[in-house]
Design a protein around this motif. Structure first.
Motif, PDB file in Angstrom:
ATOM      1  N   ALA A  30       0.874  -1.181   0.000  1.00 57.40           N
ATOM      2  CA  ALA A  30       0.000   0.000   0.000  1.00 57.40           C
ATOM      3  C   ALA A  30       0.906   1.224   0.000  1.00 57.40           C
ATOM      4  O   ALA A  30       1.791   1.327  -0.839  1.00 57.40           O
ATOM      5  N   GLU A  31       0.692   2.175   0.941  1.00 55.48           N
ATOM      6  CA  GLU A  31       1.582   3.329   1.023  1.00 55.48           C
ATOM      7  C   GLU A  31       2.998   2.880   1.354  1.00 55.48           C
ATOM      8  O   GLU A  31       3.971   3.450   0.883  1.00 55.48           O
ATOM      9  N   ASN A  32       3.098   1.864   2.197  1.00 55.88           N
ATOM     10  CA  ASN A  32       4.387   1.249   2.493  1.00 55.88           C
ATOM     11  C   ASN A  32       4.337  -0.200   2.023  1.00 55.88           C
ATOM     12  O   ASN A  32       3.320  -0.873   2.188  1.00 55.88           O
ATOM     13  N   GLY A  33       5.428  -0.662   1.426  1.00 56.25           N
ATOM     14  CA  GLY A  33       5.505  -2.065   1.054  1.00 56.25           C
ATOM     15  C   GLY A  33       6.121  -2.851   2.199  1.00 56.25           C
ATOM     16  O   GLY A  33       7.162  -2.476   2.738  1.00 56.25           O
ATOM     17  N   ILE A  34       5.466  -3.943   2.602  1.00 57.83           N
ATOM     18  CA  ILE A  34       5.948  -4.760   3.707  1.00 57.83           C
ATOM     19  C   ILE A  34       6.133  -6.186   3.210  1.00 57.83           C
ATOM     20  O   ILE A  34       5.201  -6.794   2.662  1.00 57.83           O
ATOM     21  N   ALA A  44      10.819  -6.743   6.071  1.00 64.11           N
ATOM     22  CA  ALA A  44      11.370  -5.524   5.473  1.00 64.11           C
ATOM     23  C   ALA A  44      10.219  -4.572   5.175  1.00 64.11           C
ATOM     24  O   ALA A  44       9.206  -4.971   4.585  1.00 64.11           O
ATOM     25  N   ARG A  45      10.392  -3.329   5.574  1.00 63.57           N
ATOM     26  CA  ARG A  45       9.351  -2.325   5.337  1.00 63.57           C
ATOM     27  C   ARG A  45       9.918  -1.226   4.452  1.00 63.57           C
ATOM     28  O   ARG A  45      10.922  -0.593   4.793  1.00 63.57           O
ATOM     29  N   VAL A  90      14.358   1.709   3.632  1.00 60.89           N
ATOM     30  CA  VAL A  90      13.951   0.337   3.943  1.00 60.89           C
ATOM     31  C   VAL A  90      14.446  -0.004   5.343  1.00 60.89           C
ATOM     32  O   VAL A  90      15.641   0.119   5.634  1.00 60.89           O
ATOM     33  N   SER A  91      13.535  -0.400   6.211  1.00 60.13           N
ATOM     34  CA  SER A  91      13.891  -0.789   7.574  1.00 60.13           C
ATOM     35  C   SER A  91      13.584  -2.264   7.771  1.00 60.13           C
ATOM     36  O   SER A  91      12.711  -2.834   7.100  1.00 60.13           O
TER      37      SER A  91
END
Length: 294
Positions: A30-34, A44-45, A90-91
């Protein structure tokens, strides 16, 4: 950004920190890929460009919560938990054990523990209107008139926020405390996810997320709402400022749906319905027809 490109970024990030990306699996795009990195039980986010400081801040907040003995998602136990790939932060996070959405009582207990903490310097004051201007601008499925109404309503809400009444003492807050972000593991530990909105602010801001499920949408009944209030030790709906926070929450939910509809046409009707409710065209609360957006 499509899923294929996000997966490429996730793979590159894994390789950059020495992780094996074999079997990389999307959890949410979505807004962030997980993405799940199954070889290491790590997640990984991927954040949007321009969000580097926010992504690094979220990792530091997680470390603070761990040191404060407040259960929350934790950074991965690897030497490097953050990397940039093509302007995307990316975290890396420890994968959660089996879990479910928190109950009203569990969410109340977790919030009570969080709100008792002393705020660290890393936390800034809450901005309840963050990104709303951009979401309205991106709401291409709405008419010009509707978008102008939203901008005017947003201006009114900002003015009301400036003159908000006194309430509970400001404290560390989660900022987006619903059951998708406050979960309970199979062993009974309730913990916070998605720390992006953590800040210093009125505890009522967190409590309103549950309260409007009853007062605005009828998603939960009065008994469950009262159970939440008893578990926390305070009924936010009795506070004179509740209607302000309720109105801001409803506006945030409408702006989110309106922006999403620009990318997902199947959400156009839902976005329009939410706006019609705000504009007073659907009767009094609790409104029907508000559906969850993944």
């Amino acid at each position: 950004m499509n899923g294929h490109r996000l997966e490429e970024i996730a793979r590159a990030a894994c390789e950059a920190v020495g992780l094996d990306p074999t079997g990389l699996t999307p959890i949410k795009v979505a807004e962030n890929g997980i993405y799940r990195v199954p070889a290491h039980q790590i997640v990984a986010r991927i954040a949007k460009p321009g969000q580097r400081s926010a992504a690094e801040r979220e990792l530091r907040i997680a470390e603070w919560l761990r040191a404060s003995n407040v259960p929350a998602v934790e950074p991965a136990d690897i030497p490097t938990t953050f990397v940039m790939v093509d302007d995307h932060p990316v975290s890396f996070w420890a994968e959660l054990p089996e879990h479910r959405g928190g109950t009203a009582t569990e969410i109340a207990g977790a919030l009570r523990a969080l709100h008792k903490l002393e705020a660290p310097p890393i936390l800034t004051q809450v901005d309840p209107f963050v990104r709303l201007d951009q979401r309205i601008d991106a709401a291409h499925t709405l008419s010009v008139n509707d978008r102008e109404w939203m901008r005017h309503h947003l201006t009114e809400l900002r003015d009301r926020w400036t003159h908000r009444p006194e309430g509970l003492a400001w404290a560390p807050i989660h900022g987006d405390a619903w059951e998708g972000n406050v979960v309970t593991t199979n062993t009974g530990t309730t913990l916070f996810l998605d720390l992006e909105r953590a800040s210093i602010g009125p505890p009522e801001w967190d409590l309103t997320s549950t309260a409007i499920k009853h007062s605005s949408f009828g998603w939960i009944d009065r008994d469950l709402n009262d159970e939440f209030a008893r578990a926390y030790g305070y009924d936010v709906t009795t506070w004179v400022g509740f209607t302000l926070l309720r109105d801001i929450r409803e506006m945030r939910m409408t702006c989110m749906a309106a922006q999403a509809a620009g990318q997902q046409p199947e959400l156009t009707e839902q976005a329009q319905h939410r706006l019609e409710c705000l504009r007073g065209h659907c009767g009094s609360r609790p409104w029907t027809g508000w559906e969850a957006i993944p």
